[in-house]
Scaffold this active site. Sequence first.
Site, PDB file in Angstrom:
ATOM      1  N   ILE A  21       0.804  -1.220   0.000  1.00 56.99           N
ATOM      2  CA  ILE A  21       0.000   0.000   0.000  1.00 56.99           C
ATOM      3  C   ILE A  21       0.838   1.272   0.000  1.00 56.99           C
ATOM      4  CG2 ILE A  21      -2.033  -1.043   1.073  1.00 56.99           C
ATOM      5  CD1 ILE A  21      -1.076   0.010   3.765  1.00 56.99           C
ATOM      6  N   GLY A  22       2.152   1.135   0.145  1.00 55.87           N
ATOM      7  CA  GLY A  22       2.973   2.340   0.131  1.00 55.87           C
ATOM      8  C   GLY A  22       4.446   2.040   0.291  1.00 55.87           C
ATOM      9  N   LYS A  23       5.252   3.050  -0.018  1.00 54.50           N
ATOM     10  CA  LYS A  23       6.695   2.952   0.130  1.00 54.50           C
ATOM     11  C   LYS A  23       7.171   4.126   0.969  1.00 54.50           C
ATOM     12  CE  LYS A  23       7.429   0.623  -4.301  1.00 54.50           C
ATOM     13  NZ  LYS A  23       8.140   0.672  -5.607  1.00 54.50           N
ATOM     14  N   GLY A  24       7.879   3.825   2.050  1.00 47.86           N
ATOM     15  CA  GLY A  24       8.425   4.863   2.904  1.00 47.86           C
ATOM     16  C   GLY A  24       9.830   5.231   2.482  1.00 47.86           C
ATOM     17  N   SER A  25      10.504   6.007   3.318  1.00 47.65           N
ATOM     18  CA  SER A  25      11.853   6.475   2.997  1.00 47.65           C
ATOM     19  C   SER A  25      12.867   5.335   2.969  1.00 47.65           C
ATOM     20  CB  SER A  25      12.293   7.533   4.012  1.00 47.65           C
ATOM     21  OG  SER A  25      12.245   7.003   5.325  1.00 47.65           O
ATOM     22  N   GLY A  27      11.570   1.701   3.386  1.00 51.93           N
ATOM     23  CA  GLY A  27      10.899   0.405   3.461  1.00 51.93           C
ATOM     24  C   GLY A  27       9.557   0.400   2.756  1.00 51.93           C
ATOM     25  N   LYS A  45       5.204  -2.384   8.235  1.00 54.16           N
ATOM     26  CA  LYS A  45       6.340  -1.839   7.494  1.00 54.16           C
ATOM     27  C   LYS A  45       7.526  -2.776   7.610  1.00 54.16           C
ATOM     28  CE  LYS A  45       8.863   2.482   6.755  1.00 54.16           C
ATOM     29  NZ  LYS A  45       8.974   3.912   7.163  1.00 54.16           N
ATOM     30  N   ASP A 152      10.929  14.934   7.548  1.00 53.43           N
ATOM     31  CA  ASP A 152      10.345  14.588   6.249  1.00 53.43           C
ATOM     32  C   ASP A 152       8.855  14.935   6.210  1.00 53.43           C
ATOM     33  OD1 ASP A 152      10.615  13.740   3.640  1.00 53.43           O
ATOM     34  OD2 ASP A 152      10.259  11.630   4.093  1.00 53.43           O
TER      35      ASP A 152
END
Length: 342
Positions: A21-25, A27, A45, A152
């Site tokens: 559902i998403g990509k972090g800085s 992971g 995550k 961020d």
Amino acid sequence: MEFDYEKLVSATDGFSPSRLIGKGSHGYVYEGLLHEEHNRVVAIKTPSLSLSRSSQPSSPLITKTEQMKKLEDEIKIMSSLPYNPHVLTFLGHAEKRLMVVEYMPNGSLHQLLHVSSSATPPRPTWLKRIEIALKIARAVHFLHEQGILHRDIKSDNILFDSSWEPKLADFGLAVDLVAEKKAPTAPAGTIGYLDPSYTSPEKLSAKTDVYSYGVVLLEIVSCRKAIDVSRSPASIVDWAVPLIEEGKIGEICGGGGGGGSGVFVETNLRLLRMAARCVSSDVESRPSSGEIAAEMVACLTEPVRRSLPLWISFFRGVVKLKRRKKRLRERMTWPGQTCRVR
């Protein structure tokens, strides 16, 4: 809370791409279904399974080991924070290899402002935008009171829960000020939101977050992206600040929602002046996060205060009409006979 690692793997169907559902800085974030907790939906995550880059395009590749270290640091910071309604809630971890947080089903502020589709709701009303700005300002102030710098802050990291309440998320680049003084880290952030004055570790301060918040505030008011290469200037700061200084407020406010109406003129001016202070090149002149939160409260109550006299006049008119009808009834009522006045 300590989760069983294998159960979290199972909750994501083995980190299936369909669950991503998403990509972090540093992971990937997956939707997880915890069957043993009445099918509770959470976000999990994990370090990405391949090499990746940090938020800055010019930065070197990050190895798996470095990603693991960053995730451990994020877990440490988030687990140390007390609950706050405007910050993503940390639920636990598994062997410091996976982090579990609350699931935010309604996407990000970036999607709400900039992505138009049949699945995306219309842009929020003007008062709702101010409310979002206030709640994120409170989130930033809360973090600063805890001695944490986010580093961020951006519209992609402001997520909405099932009730459309905004929360500040992704602490992958966050640092503890006490630990940072002992072992400084290199400047990091996202281009367009990153404070130009943050050029070396020793220049990191709470005002670094304030700059990023100012960019988000300009986004909320104008519905323009932080960086838009199809426009000139591409930077929202380079575009908006000169207009604010020239008093051309109407050219900045966008996206509908009633922001251009007369009752919001004073509010818009205050919002944009605050945003300009946040992104000022003079770091010392930037406001504190507490000052920003207080100003957002004032901006939120200003339209209500200005419209209050209209409501008072309407209410007084209704009261006078009821009194007039009552006196008329009394005059037209005789013994044994009534006359109804409608």
